[in-house]
Write an enzyme that holds these catalytic residues in place. Structure first.
Site, PDB file in Angstrom:
ATOM      1  N   GLY A 169       3.177 -12.499 -44.968  1.00 50.95           N
ATOM      2  CA  GLY A 169       2.005 -12.946 -44.309  1.00 50.95           C
ATOM      3  C   GLY A 169       1.588 -14.027 -45.164  1.00 50.95           C
ATOM      4  O   GLY A 169       1.104 -15.283 -44.684  1.00 50.95           O
ATOM      5  N   THR A 170       1.777 -14.225 -46.710  1.00 54.56           N
ATOM      6  CA  THR A 170       0.996 -15.110 -47.449  1.00 54.56           C
ATOM      7  C   THR A 170       1.916 -16.567 -47.200  1.00 54.56           C
ATOM      8  O   THR A 170       1.583 -17.838 -46.974  1.00 54.56           O
ATOM      9  CB  THR A 170       1.167 -15.097 -48.970  1.00 54.56           C
ATOM     10  OG1 THR A 170       0.183 -13.945 -49.181  1.00 54.56           O
ATOM     11  CG2 THR A 170       1.051 -16.009 -49.738  1.00 54.56           C
ATOM     12  N   ASN A 220      -9.285  -8.266 -42.640  1.00 51.78           N
ATOM     13  CA  ASN A 220      -8.824  -7.234 -43.080  1.00 51.78           C
ATOM     14  C   ASN A 220      -9.724  -6.382 -44.020  1.00 51.78           C
ATOM     15  O   ASN A 220      -9.496  -5.196 -44.405  1.00 51.78           O
ATOM     16  CB  ASN A 220      -7.514  -7.782 -44.263  1.00 51.78           C
ATOM     17  CG  ASN A 220      -8.277  -8.898 -45.060  1.00 51.78           C
ATOM     18  OD1 ASN A 220      -8.743  -9.686 -44.488  1.00 51.78           O
ATOM     19  ND2 ASN A 220      -8.205  -8.835 -46.382  1.00 51.78           N
ATOM     20  N   GLN A 265      -2.924  -8.042 -39.825  1.00 51.46           N
ATOM     21  CA  GLN A 265      -3.656  -6.680 -39.778  1.00 51.46           C
ATOM     22  C   GLN A 265      -3.520  -6.244 -38.267  1.00 51.46           C
ATOM     23  O   GLN A 265      -3.563  -5.024 -37.881  1.00 51.46           O
ATOM     24  CB  GLN A 265      -4.988  -6.805 -40.151  1.00 51.46           C
ATOM     25  CG  GLN A 265      -5.120  -7.160 -41.798  1.00 51.46           C
ATOM     26  CD  GLN A 265      -4.874  -5.969 -42.559  1.00 51.46           C
ATOM     27  OE1 GLN A 265      -4.923  -4.838 -41.912  1.00 51.46           O
ATOM     28  NE2 GLN A 265      -4.722  -6.122 -43.650  1.00 51.46           N
ATOM     29  N   ALA A 273       5.316  -7.229 -42.180  1.00 55.70           N
ATOM     30  CA  ALA A 273       6.047  -5.994 -41.843  1.00 55.70           C
ATOM     31  C   ALA A 273       5.401  -4.711 -42.542  1.00 55.70           C
ATOM     32  O   ALA A 273       5.253  -3.886 -41.945  1.00 55.70           O
ATOM     33  CB  ALA A 273       7.464  -5.826 -42.156  1.00 55.70           C
ATOM     34  N   HIS A 274       4.548  -5.012 -43.699  1.00 56.51           N
ATOM     35  CA  HIS A 274       4.430  -3.875 -44.524  1.00 56.51           C
ATOM     36  C   HIS A 274       2.933  -3.336 -44.161  1.00 56.51           C
ATOM     37  O   HIS A 274       2.500  -2.523 -44.684  1.00 56.51           O
ATOM     38  CB  HIS A 274       4.517  -4.295 -45.907  1.00 56.51           C
ATOM     39  CG  HIS A 274       3.416  -5.338 -46.595  1.00 56.51           C
ATOM     40  ND1 HIS A 274       2.361  -4.407 -47.113  1.00 56.51           N
ATOM     41  CD2 HIS A 274       3.055  -6.508 -46.298  1.00 56.51           C
ATOM     42  CE1 HIS A 274       1.602  -5.487 -47.503  1.00 56.51           C
ATOM     43  NE2 HIS A 274       1.790  -6.828 -47.283  1.00 56.51           N
ATOM     44  N   THR A 297      18.636 -18.000 -47.672  1.00 55.41           N
ATOM     45  CA  THR A 297      19.559 -16.721 -47.052  1.00 55.41           C
ATOM     46  C   THR A 297      18.495 -15.800 -46.299  1.00 55.41           C
ATOM     47  O   THR A 297      17.557 -15.267 -47.195  1.00 55.41           O
ATOM     48  CB  THR A 297      20.262 -16.210 -48.021  1.00 55.41           C
ATOM     49  OG1 THR A 297      21.077 -17.336 -48.823  1.00 55.41           O
ATOM     50  CG2 THR A 297      21.273 -14.876 -47.825  1.00 55.41           C
ATOM     51  N   CYS A 328     -16.871  -6.167 -59.687  1.00 56.07           N
ATOM     52  CA  CYS A 328     -16.321  -5.687 -60.837  1.00 56.07           C
ATOM     53  C   CYS A 328     -15.162  -5.012 -60.593  1.00 56.07           C
ATOM     54  O   CYS A 328     -14.275  -4.918 -61.763  1.00 56.07           O
ATOM     55  CB  CYS A 328     -17.192  -4.130 -61.094  1.00 56.07           C
ATOM     56  SG  CYS A 328     -18.882  -4.586 -61.435  1.00 56.07           S
TER      57      CYS A 328
END
Lengths: 379, 156
Positions: free
Chosen positions: A71-72, A151, A179, A198-199, A235, A320
């Protein structure tokens, strides 16, 4: 100790079928898809079959699908690629305050490289205002990039209406659908570029794609041997791509239904705890597996770690818990109060999430919230 | 990320609570930043006989405020004022660099409680303790102003 994962928006495990589909491509059919011998040809065939399959399942009729590392990369490719290819036409880009970090940081980088970016606000539920979008468009606007399903808070934007506005003005429209892909309907007819990965759908990490409408002017991000129609050299990760296609294949309506059902059960149970708040939209315009709830009077990282100690995995937008000590920019954009922002927890359900797991989580939440409120200052 | 000891003090903190008719109370931090600590001390013959805390904050915030109550208990006021961040970090078996500021916050909370005690009992306040208090007051004002500008609604 039993372990319950409720952070599927962060990542998902690979399904068994996906792993099985990928295996041969690691050691049997391992060829480089660009090689002209048989090893290469069989890898190439798997690559192209995967591409056509994913396109078909997405109902993307006029788009090509370029595979990326995730995605990035897809978001960087879309935003920088459109910016550079169209910079003679204009230098203005429009996005929102609730985009994923990769979109925001790509835009910030472009601002330091001769482009101007406008960041649209959102309302209390995270929706973009269409009138504000129209007003923000200038003669030199070349791209609008608006995340489809957010997200953090689950808000699903109206791609059709945004797309209509962009079409009218002849501006490219990109959406980050990492998402929402395979979970919610994507109106490909109204979007020019769609980032996917995909993840988040039980596929492998390190692979994703960018749908690009045919005819769109875009520069590659990665130059090299000319792979992916000279748009993304490198590749090809055939094993990953095959896994991606398998993940797309096995996503069923009943899986989505389960995500939604268990998510709704969780929201109902958690909101019974006093001084809680659901962040983001209440109804249908919310990602099927997303819940974001604030527990006033205590702090997010503390909640996450105490739940973690009981085997439950969730995430938080609290300052935090971030690398920069800054609170979530998405929650800030909603106009939430500090005590709501710092106590916000994101729960995201999966296709295998069980009702009794949710019941255990709600019970544990009551205990954890109670204990932390005992330690905390009274309001 | 966190040491075993930090997790121990976070999951099972010591000295949680309030003291009615405390000799001194110190509150530092701000919900805008996400951490607030309040320390109560009971002082007799210049010794901190009892000490309790309440904290709204992350694991490090809860752990540092808990352990400082343990370190400060039964200490003379003048010795309690000497507790350093190094001592807190060492007692906790280390803190991630990004969380070291929590130890400073805990020290400020204790110093404010002692400042409050000395002021209430009309005792002489050491110059550097006074300056510390003034710095904390100033920081509170700056934080409020800064976030007012970013449109966060502050509830008092």
């Amino acid at each position: 100790m039993r372990r319950i994962y409720l952070d599927y928006a962060a990542t998902t495990p690979i399904s068994k079928e996906v792993l099985e589909a990928m295996k041969p491509f690691f050691y049997k059919k391992f060829g480089n898809a660009s090689s002209i011998h048989k090893f290469g040809r069989e890898a190439k065939e798997a690559l192209e079959n995967s591409r056509e399959f994913i396109k078909k399942k997405s109902s993307a009729k006029e788009h090509e699908l370029i595979f990326t590392s995730g995605g990035t990369e897809s978001n960087n490719f879309a935003i920088k690629g459109i910016a550079f290819a169209n910079r003679k036409k204009g230098k203005h880009i429009i996005t929102t305050k609730i985009e994923h970090d990769c979109v925001l940081n790509a835009c910030k980088w472009l601002e330091n490289n001769g482009f101007e970016v406008s960041y649209l606000s959102v309302d209390k539920e995270g929706f973009v205002n269409l009138e504000e979008l129209e007003k923000t468009i200038r003669k030199d606007t070349i791209l609008v990039s608006i995340i489809h399903g957010n997200n953090e808070i689950g808000t699903i934007q109206n791609l059709k209406e945004i797309g209509k506005i962009c079409m009218k003005k002849g501006i490219y429209f990109h959406t980050d659908a990492c998402q929402s892909f395979m979970k919610e309907k994507i109106d490909f007819d109204y979007v020019d570029l769609v980032s996917v990965n995909a993840h988040k759908i039980y596929g492998p990490k390190g692979v994703g794609g960018l749908f690009i409408r045919k005819g769109v002017k875009i520069d590659p991000l990665l130059h090299g041997g000319g792979h992916e129609f000279s748009l993304r050299s490198g590749t090809e990760n055939v094993a990953g791509i095959v896994g991606f296609a398998k993940a797309v294949e096995i996503m069923k309506e009943k899986d989505i239904e389960n995500m939604r059902k268990t998510r709704d059960l969780l929201i109902r149970g958690a909101l019974k705890i006093e001084n809680t708040r659901l962040n983001g939209p209440k109804g249908e315009k919310r990602l099927c597996n997303n819940a974001n709830i604030s527990f006033i009077g205590i702090e997010g990282e503390a909640i996450v770690l105490r739940l973690d100690e009981k085997g439950i995995a969730v995430s938080t937008g609290s300052a935090c818990s971030s690398r920069s000590l800054e609170p979530s920019h998405v929650l800030l954009a909603l106009g939430l109060r500090p005590e709501e922002i710092h106590s916000a927890i994101r729960f995201s359900t999966g296709k295998e999430t069980k009702k009794e797991e949710i019941e255990y989580v709600v019970k544990t939440l009551e205990e954890v919230v109670g204990e932390l409120r005992n330690i905390s200052l009274l309001k | 990320m966190y040491s075993k000891k930090v997790m121990q003090y976070f999951l099972h903190p010591k000295n949680v609570g309030e003291i009615k008719n405390a000799s001194g109370v110190g509150e530092v931090g701000n919900i805008i930043c996400g951490d607030v600590m309040r320390l109560y001390i009971k002082v007799k013959d210049d010794v901190i006989k009892d000490i309790k805390f309440k904290t709204l904050g992350c694991a490090a915030a809860i752990a540092t405020s808990s352990i400082i109550t343990e370190i400060a208990k039964n200490k003379k006021i003048e010795d309690a004022l000497k507790i350093s961040k190094e001592e807190i970090i060492k007692s906790l078996g280390g803190l991630p660099p990004i969380k070291v500021h929590c130890s400073l916050l805990a020290i400020d909370a204790l110093k404010e409680a002692i400042y409050d005690y000395l002021k209430k009992s009309k005792r002489k306040i050491p110059e550097d303790l006074k300056k510390n208090h003034e710095r904390i007051e100033k920081e509170k004002k700056i934080i409020k102003k800064r976030y007012e500008k970013i449109n966060l609604k502050i509830k008092n």
